[in-house]
Design a protein around this motif. Structure first.
Motif, PDB file in Angstrom:
ATOM      1  N   ALA A 162       0.950  -1.107  -0.044  1.00 32.64           N
ATOM      2  CA  ALA A 162      -0.149   0.110   0.078  1.00 32.64           C
ATOM      3  C   ALA A 162       0.899   1.291   0.017  1.00 32.64           C
ATOM      4  O   ALA A 162       0.430   2.077  -0.815  1.00 32.64           O
ATOM      5  CB  ALA A 162      -0.933  -0.009   1.203  1.00 32.64           C
ATOM      6  N   GLY A 163       1.960   1.181   0.636  1.00 27.96           N
ATOM      7  CA  GLY A 163       2.808   2.607   1.010  1.00 27.96           C
ATOM      8  C   GLY A 163       3.280   2.914  -0.452  1.00 27.96           C
ATOM      9  O   GLY A 163       3.153   4.147  -0.925  1.00 27.96           O
ATOM     10  N   PRO A 164       4.169   2.106  -1.120  1.00 22.18           N
ATOM     11  CA  PRO A 164       4.484   2.435  -2.477  1.00 22.18           C
ATOM     12  C   PRO A 164       3.279   2.944  -3.444  1.00 22.18           C
ATOM     13  O   PRO A 164       3.733   3.780  -4.278  1.00 22.18           O
ATOM     14  CB  PRO A 164       5.356   1.260  -3.024  1.00 22.18           C
ATOM     15  CG  PRO A 164       5.787   0.646  -1.843  1.00 22.18           C
ATOM     16  CD  PRO A 164       4.540   0.911  -0.780  1.00 22.18           C
ATOM     17  N   LEU A 165       2.349   2.125  -3.528  1.00 16.12           N
ATOM     18  CA  LEU A 165       1.311   2.491  -4.509  1.00 16.12           C
ATOM     19  C   LEU A 165       0.599   3.770  -4.192  1.00 16.12           C
ATOM     20  O   LEU A 165       0.303   4.704  -5.003  1.00 16.12           O
ATOM     21  CB  LEU A 165       0.296   1.283  -4.257  1.00 16.12           C
ATOM     22  CG  LEU A 165      -0.882   1.483  -5.170  1.00 16.12           C
ATOM     23  CD1 LEU A 165      -0.448   1.511  -6.847  1.00 16.12           C
ATOM     24  CD2 LEU A 165      -2.013   0.277  -5.284  1.00 16.12           C
ATOM     25  N   LEU A 166       0.321   3.764  -2.952  1.00 14.05           N
ATOM     26  CA  LEU A 166      -0.327   5.340  -2.624  1.00 14.05           C
ATOM     27  C   LEU A 166       0.930   6.453  -2.968  1.00 14.05           C
ATOM     28  O   LEU A 166       0.275   7.424  -3.247  1.00 14.05           O
ATOM     29  CB  LEU A 166      -0.737   5.275  -1.114  1.00 14.05           C
ATOM     30  CG  LEU A 166      -1.922   4.384  -0.779  1.00 14.05           C
ATOM     31  CD1 LEU A 166      -2.128   4.315   0.840  1.00 14.05           C
ATOM     32  CD2 LEU A 166      -3.189   5.090  -1.671  1.00 14.05           C
TER      33      LEU A 166
END
Length: 328
Positions: free
Chosen positions: A212-216
């Protein structure tokens, strides 16, 4: 600059100030070229959607050759090089190097644009601003500067940005195309170019786990720090000129440090407010908001060696209003 352009200036600095953190997080999952393509894809979609809602249109075919060139130097090259650079050097050093963009732009504009000759006021303001920038980021507080290759990648990105600023003003602004249309075309062109390069070079297998971190981070980096930010930048280039617009890079590290303190609990030492004050004062000096102490009577903003030269003034008028006021 008028108050509206100052507001754009500050918002752009804030959006770009967050981008270094988003790049760092996104690199946990994406390779540099993949990251560049992803932020361009999101940015192009956001700006094209805004263009459609406002019933705008892409530029005519005649200017697309220039837009492709601007997209290479303004998006493809710097997005990729900064991502590569941050793999091998610190974000602090990357910020310092990006801060050199206004000085590089000043030199290029002096050669390429007749109405953008350097003046004592602008040179003094930009040099002082760069000193303030170094104070803000405090490179003496870092534990390491990374590899020479990473630093050179960031240097290449900064130079590429400077080339794009000057190119936009000289070859695209005279067409008087709304900044929103120019940005939509520029990001779309850069997305296609980067997508092709990625496909035929490294491919699409991710080097890290897509969490979720890299995608957001990628989504915010593309939508806000790329899409909205480049609309603001293109408008500033048309309204205030490439040298003045590129001065936003002096404020970017200020916001970057503040974001790190608030979001990442990084400490803020004395150098941040002191350097920030120097940067703001330097920008005010370069823009004529503060007098030159030693040469007040010989205001360098006149630029021309002889005061009785009215002819250049009308010539600068179309360029300074090169983009329609209906955008942003």
């Amino acid at each position: 600059m008028n108050p509206v352009n100052w507001a754009r200036f500050g918002l752009l600095a804030a959006l770009w100030g967050c981008s270094f953190a988003f790049i760092k997080v996104s690199l946990d999952a994406f390779a540099p070229l993949q990251l560049a393509f992803g932020r361009l894809l999101v940015g192009a979609l956001v700006v094209t959607l805004i263009l459609a809602v406002t019933k705008g249109a892409f530029p005519r075919r005649a200017v697309w050759g220039h837009i492709v060139v601007a997209s290479v130097f303004g998006n493809v090259v710097p997005f990729t090089l900064f991502a590569v650079g941050e793999q091998h050097t610190t974000a602090t050093i990357a910020g310092v190097i990006q801060g050199a963009t206004p000085l590089v732009t000043l030199g290029l504009a002096a050669v390429a644009i007749r109405t953008e000759k350097p003046t004592a006021r602008k040179v003094t303001g930009l040099v002082i601003g760069f000193v303030g920038l170094i104070v803000v980021v405090g490179p003496w507080r870092t534990h390491g500067f990374g590899s020479l290759g990473g630093q050179l990648a960031c240097v290449g990105a900064a130079v590429s940005y400077a080339i794009s600023f000057v190119y936009l003003r000289r070859f695209i602004s005279p067409y008087k195309i709304p900044a929103l249309a120019v940005t939509a075309a520029q990001l779309t062109s850069a997305m296609v170019i980067t997508g092709l390069i990625t496909t035929f070079s490294i491919g699409w297998d991710l080097p890290g786990e897509l969490t979720a971190g890299p995608l957001l981070s990628l989504l915010v980096l593309g939508g806000a720090s790329t899409g909205i930010a480049f609309v603001l930048m293109n408008r500033l280039i048309a309204d205030a000129g490439p040298t003045t617009a590129s001065g936003v890079n002096y404020l970017v590290p200020v916001f970057s440090v503040l974001v790190g303190a608030v979001a990442l609990s990084e400490s803020v030492t004395w150098n941040v407010p002191v350097g920030g004050a120097v940067v703001i004062a330097a920008l005010a000096l370069a823009e004529g908001r503060l007098p030159l102490p030693a040469r007040r009577g010989a205001d360098a903003d006149a630029g021309a060696p002889t005061p009785a030269a009215p002819a250049p003034a009308p010539a600068s008028s179309p360029a300074s209003t090169a983009v329609a006021r209906e955008v942003c």
